[in-house]
Design an enzyme around this catalytic site. Sequence first.
Site, PDB file in Angstrom:
ATOM      1  N   LYS A 133       0.777  -1.182  -0.026  1.00  0.00           N
ATOM      2  CA  LYS A 133      -0.088   0.053  -0.067  1.00  0.00           C
ATOM      3  C   LYS A 133       0.559   1.369   0.084  1.00  0.00           C
ATOM      4  O   LYS A 133       1.875   1.473   0.713  1.00  0.00           O
ATOM      5  CB  LYS A 133      -0.952   0.026   1.273  1.00  0.00           C
ATOM      6  CG  LYS A 133      -1.907   1.208   1.012  1.00  0.00           C
ATOM      7  CD  LYS A 133      -3.145   0.760   2.150  1.00  0.00           C
ATOM      8  CE  LYS A 133      -2.971   1.400   3.316  1.00  0.00           C
ATOM      9  NZ  LYS A 133      -4.167   1.031   4.334  1.00  0.00           N
ATOM     10  N   ASP A 142      -4.161   4.926  -0.588  1.00  0.00           N
ATOM     11  CA  ASP A 142      -4.472   5.502   0.780  1.00  0.00           C
ATOM     12  C   ASP A 142      -4.244   7.070   0.586  1.00  0.00           C
ATOM     13  O   ASP A 142      -3.109   7.517   0.718  1.00  0.00           O
ATOM     14  CB  ASP A 142      -3.838   4.868   1.688  1.00  0.00           C
ATOM     15  CG  ASP A 142      -4.500   5.447   3.123  1.00  0.00           C
ATOM     16  OD1 ASP A 142      -5.556   6.073   3.111  1.00  0.00           O
ATOM     17  OD2 ASP A 142      -4.152   4.814   4.324  1.00  0.00           O
ATOM     18  N   ASN A 181      -6.114   9.050   3.039  1.00  0.00           N
ATOM     19  CA  ASN A 181      -6.267   9.426   4.433  1.00  0.00           C
ATOM     20  C   ASN A 181      -7.154  10.925   4.225  1.00  0.00           C
ATOM     21  O   ASN A 181      -7.113  11.811   5.074  1.00  0.00           O
ATOM     22  CB  ASN A 181      -4.833   9.897   4.878  1.00  0.00           C
ATOM     23  CG  ASN A 181      -3.994   8.734   5.388  1.00  0.00           C
ATOM     24  OD1 ASN A 181      -3.116   8.439   4.647  1.00  0.00           O
ATOM     25  ND2 ASN A 181      -4.724   7.746   6.226  1.00  0.00           N
ATOM     26  N   GLU A 203      -8.139   4.041  -0.615  1.00  0.00           N
ATOM     27  CA  GLU A 203      -8.686   4.050   0.498  1.00  0.00           C
ATOM     28  C   GLU A 203      -8.683   5.253   1.119  1.00  0.00           C
ATOM     29  O   GLU A 203      -8.187   6.587   0.734  1.00  0.00           O
ATOM     30  CB  GLU A 203      -7.397   3.184   1.584  1.00  0.00           C
ATOM     31  CG  GLU A 203      -7.843   3.228   2.897  1.00  0.00           C
ATOM     32  CD  GLU A 203      -6.878   2.288   3.811  1.00  0.00           C
ATOM     33  OE1 GLU A 203      -6.361   1.190   3.032  1.00  0.00           O
ATOM     34  OE2 GLU A 203      -6.572   2.388   4.901  1.00  0.00           O
ATOM     35  N   GLU A 211     -11.485   2.774   8.769  1.00  0.00           N
ATOM     36  CA  GLU A 211     -10.707   3.002  10.011  1.00  0.00           C
ATOM     37  C   GLU A 211     -11.342   4.137  10.853  1.00  0.00           C
ATOM     38  O   GLU A 211     -10.956   4.346  12.149  1.00  0.00           O
ATOM     39  CB  GLU A 211      -9.318   3.278   9.559  1.00  0.00           C
ATOM     40  CG  GLU A 211      -9.039   4.484   9.081  1.00  0.00           C
ATOM     41  CD  GLU A 211      -7.562   4.691   8.923  1.00  0.00           C
ATOM     42  OE1 GLU A 211      -6.879   4.363   7.717  1.00  0.00           O
ATOM     43  OE2 GLU A 211      -6.803   5.228   9.678  1.00  0.00           O
ATOM     44  N   ASP A 258     -11.988  -1.514  12.273  1.00  0.00           N
ATOM     45  CA  ASP A 258     -11.126  -1.277  13.196  1.00  0.00           C
ATOM     46  C   ASP A 258     -11.356  -1.834  14.703  1.00  0.00           C
ATOM     47  O   ASP A 258     -12.497  -1.512  15.016  1.00  0.00           O
ATOM     48  CB  ASP A 258     -11.047   0.368  13.279  1.00  0.00           C
ATOM     49  CG  ASP A 258      -9.985   0.745  13.979  1.00  0.00           C
ATOM     50  OD1 ASP A 258      -8.764   1.390  13.641  1.00  0.00           O
ATOM     51  OD2 ASP A 258      -9.915   0.630  15.259  1.00  0.00           O
ATOM     52  N   ALA A 298      -5.209  -1.619  10.157  1.00  0.00           N
ATOM     53  CA  ALA A 298      -4.095  -2.097  11.340  1.00  0.00           C
ATOM     54  C   ALA A 298      -2.969  -1.382  11.406  1.00  0.00           C
ATOM     55  O   ALA A 298      -3.183  -0.316  10.529  1.00  0.00           O
ATOM     56  CB  ALA A 298      -3.598  -3.559  11.469  1.00  0.00           C
ATOM     57  N   GLY A 299      -2.250  -1.257  11.915  1.00  0.00           N
ATOM     58  CA  GLY A 299      -0.915  -0.668  11.925  1.00  0.00           C
ATOM     59  C   GLY A 299      -0.573   0.367  13.228  1.00  0.00           C
ATOM     60  O   GLY A 299       0.401   0.714  13.590  1.00  0.00           O
ATOM     61  N   GLU A 338      -4.409  -5.824   6.941  1.00  0.00           N
ATOM     62  CA  GLU A 338      -3.233  -4.624   6.890  1.00  0.00           C
ATOM     63  C   GLU A 338      -2.285  -5.037   8.039  1.00  0.00           C
ATOM     64  O   GLU A 338      -2.300  -5.515   8.886  1.00  0.00           O
ATOM     65  CB  GLU A 338      -3.798  -3.291   7.274  1.00  0.00           C
ATOM     66  CG  GLU A 338      -2.637  -2.061   7.253  1.00  0.00           C
ATOM     67  CD  GLU A 338      -3.149  -0.887   6.852  1.00  0.00           C
ATOM     68  OE1 GLU A 338      -4.265  -0.608   7.605  1.00  0.00           O
ATOM     69  OE2 GLU A 338      -2.581   0.239   6.711  1.00  0.00           O
TER      70      GLU A 338
END
Lengths: 538, 538
Positions: free
Chosen positions: A315, A345, A347, A371, A400, A423, A451-452, A481
């Site tokens: 990603k 992604d 954000n 994403e 998320e 999430d 995740a992360g 993730e």
Amino acid sequence: MTAASAQAWSSGPNCGSRRSNCSQTPLLPLGRRSRTVTSRSFQAGRSGGPPGRRRRAERPPGLRAPRPRASPRGGGAGRGGAGRARGPGGGAGSRPPRPSVSPRSQSAPAEAGSAPPAARGAPRAAPGAQRHGAGQDLQLVGARRALPHVAGRPRLRRHVVCAVNALAHHVLNKDLSDIVGDFRGFYRQLTSDGQLRWIGPEKGVVHLATAAILNAVWDLWAKQERKPLWKLLVDMDPRTLLSCIDFRYITDVLTEEEAYEILQKGQVGKKEREGQMLMHGYPAYTTSCAWLGYSDDTLKQLCTEALKAGWTRFKVKVGADLQDDVRRCRLIRNMIGPEKTLMMDANQRWDVPEAVKWMSKLAEFKPLWIEEPTSPDDILGHATISKALAPLGIGVATGEQCHNRVIFKQLLQAKALQFLQIDSCRLGSVNENLSVLLMAKKFEIPVCPHAGGVGLCELVQHLIIFDFISISASLQNRMCEYVDHLHEHFRYPVIIKKASYMPPKDAGYSTEMKEESVKKHQYPDGEVWKKLLAAQEN
Amino acid sequence: MTAASAQAWSSGPNCGSRRSNCSQTPLLPLGRRSRTVTSRSFQAGRSGGPPGRRRRAERPPGLRAPRPRASPRGGGAGRGGAGRARGPGGGAGSRPPRPSVSPRSQSAPAEAGSAPPAARGAPRAAPGAQRHGAGQDLQLVGARRALPHVAGRPRLRRHVVCAVNALAHHVLNKDLSDIVGDFRGFYRQLTSDGQLRWIGPEKGVVHLATAAILNAVWDLWAKQERKPLWKLLVDMDPRTLLSCIDFRYITDVLTEEEAYEILQKGQVGKKEREGQMLMHGYPAYTTSCAWLGYSDDTLKQLCTEALKAGWTRFKVKVGADLQDDVRRCRLIRNMIGPEKTLMMDANQRWDVPEAVKWMSKLAEFKPLWIEEPTSPDDILGHATISKALAPLGIGVATGEQCHNRVIFKQLLQAKALQFLQIDSCRLGSVNENLSVLLMAKKFEIPVCPHAGGVGLCELVQHLIIFDFISISASLQNRMCEYVDHLHEHFRYPVIIKKASYMPPKDAGYSTEMKEESVKKHQYPDGEVWKKLLAAQEN
């Protein structure tokens, strides 16, 4: 908890339990008084947690850049089999003390910020672990541990811990059996708190706090059952499992009976899928290679290492500068080749028209999904983007920061996403995530968890492994993730083998952090923060 | 602020200003040092506020049941004309001190929790008012005052004030001109705060805190301009007004240019509409008669009084018990007759199918709308309910717990509501409410503001009066909620004449509370709370 009870609660190497139906588990008192915890024991100022990565994918202060690693991290040692803690009075046969939550005596303030104690003899057991409190310590400390999103964000963490304190009266002096015996009712009790509902409802700080408390309850329940959480869920009979879910506001899309049918169907082939998970694990993708702000050299280096380590799904963060994105996406696509999977992604950086325009420019790099293209609240916006990008073969992923099941319900109704990202700490714990997993199954939308963040990998792996074994029964277009980031602070870090999450074998929800990490990252007096704050002053 | 500056800032009886364009207003320093305020001055523990009514329409502890009153409350005295404060060195010509926000010296902690001082000679001026701080006191105290939703909900209020503190660094040491000079940028700065965005974004505690701070800024700006807020907005040129709005995430529905066109059209007939408001006021409806839990006798009594007082629009709470609702709705409809307007409010009690079923049973009583039939997050659910109830002539109203402009955007896109209920403290202050008023105009959906919570009537009247004069230019199907409840705690309470809100004439946003009320309701040490808490213990 005491070493003895820790031992008593640790699951066997095969996570086996002689009870297949958790709902039938009596929680018998052993007559041994448990240590107690005051509400002071989770005051924000005294709670710990390492600095997490910042929003916009910046690096957290004073932390190394994440580096992909394929070999199982230290977890191998001390996890399952010979490495597992073995202590006197323990063993699968012995009964645990009855967990309950009650005020800690003022006499133990020093333990307020401490991590859950290590099982006696467990590797890296903290010195003096045996002196630490009983089962309910775990539950309350768990409520502070279960804040991965906010660990390391002191101003933010303070709010959530403050909200946890405000909800504490719902758990204090309750036995675990009182809570899980009517888990739906307890969930409703927390989310309908007369005053706190006003600062939600079911969103923001108060919902993060609900998640924190319930994640701790699930951790305690799983330990009580001597199982990792995923196994607790897999073994739970469908009716008991559904009794944990609050169907309020989603019955127009999923009734309890429909959910029951889904779970019944999920029983077929369950054993085989559990075997498959234990042998091969759940497929993961890495976000560690391509944060914004990485130089092309760093990006190449991390990508090369990830490829060597066997990663096949990558990603990349986008949305700051189009030309920059084009260059970086070309670089990565060239490195990983046309066959491997690339995701993007943003954000939440774009408005709806901007998202469509921007992604049309990046379509040539064949991303599987974009994403968070826009506001997490914009269900219809995501639907518009999905429709516009479908002809380009780009799906939309989000979740998320979707704050509750009502938002996910609508994202599914509106065909607003093609990949659903639950999430483990944004939604109301396992309870609410279960309802979302079931709705996703009804709409046949693959769940690819977020995740992360600090500890998110540790928690969410349980949910997605359960999803595969008991609900989705499919790995198609599915992956979880993974960010190789800050796992060293956890007592039971994830194990990644061949780019897959290997099912945790330790009892609980993997939320516990190491005592030394908590001390070191205590805000503002921990060693790490002292250095950072001093540096800021100079 | 000092009596002199209070006087300097007080608007003339006609609210006239010699500046028609606020954007051109220079904020000149007078060379007089202003008193300062530490961040301690809005610590949650020291903030006050009277107990508000509880959720589910229960009565607040220790408060009389609201009783409709038509005659202007005491506000007549000391408000405009002869009653207005007149002090030496004041007068319309004198310049105010330059407002700014900076840390108060430790030497004045006693003033931390105090309400803004009264203008010298003003009725009910607090003793020693002259000793109180400068303009920025008003701004910071305003940030605590501007929490009507949460006043009297101590656990809840603590969170919001805590969030206000966390955002304080954005305002401290800033001049008003720095903030309103780039108001869009400042709004974005607050809502994009790196850490706090995580516990939103733009929702829950952190967004309520954003509203509180910005409401205080608007209060200060209006006082600086010697105008009530509605007049500040009405006189502001469209470009300046638009520069206060963050269009992020709504450009797919409303661009800045579209908004400009709406405001330009609104210029036509503005003076006449302002005259109409000053003469007749803005139509209101009452929610005071039919809370759940009132006996039929109380309901009859309050209804009779309301009819006598000239009320023609009534709202009844429903959703707890269908048979009970049928009886109460029949009682009210019989009392008010077929011509007068009846609305119903379910306070989010139902799932979508339940809402349709329940309201079909209450359709015979000809409600204009059903308010909050289900979760405030359920845009598609409200759309389904709207579609189902349209044939019955029942509209859907919602908004009091819709957390930001993105939700309102979608409610409009999805035809999910027929009456849009903005809230002056749930959305990001005037800034975000402006964007919602403009979107509502584009979709031609009438705005009928939510009010009734502690101080909500005082604030929101400014927004809806501005909406009529400068945006909607219509009163059709429009009215503002009114609850005769706790106005006595405010320095500038609403004036209701002939069931209409009379435009406030005092400078500012009407957010100030009386010092004695704040003291009395301080949690937990105020007289009122001490009694309540003692009663709970016995």
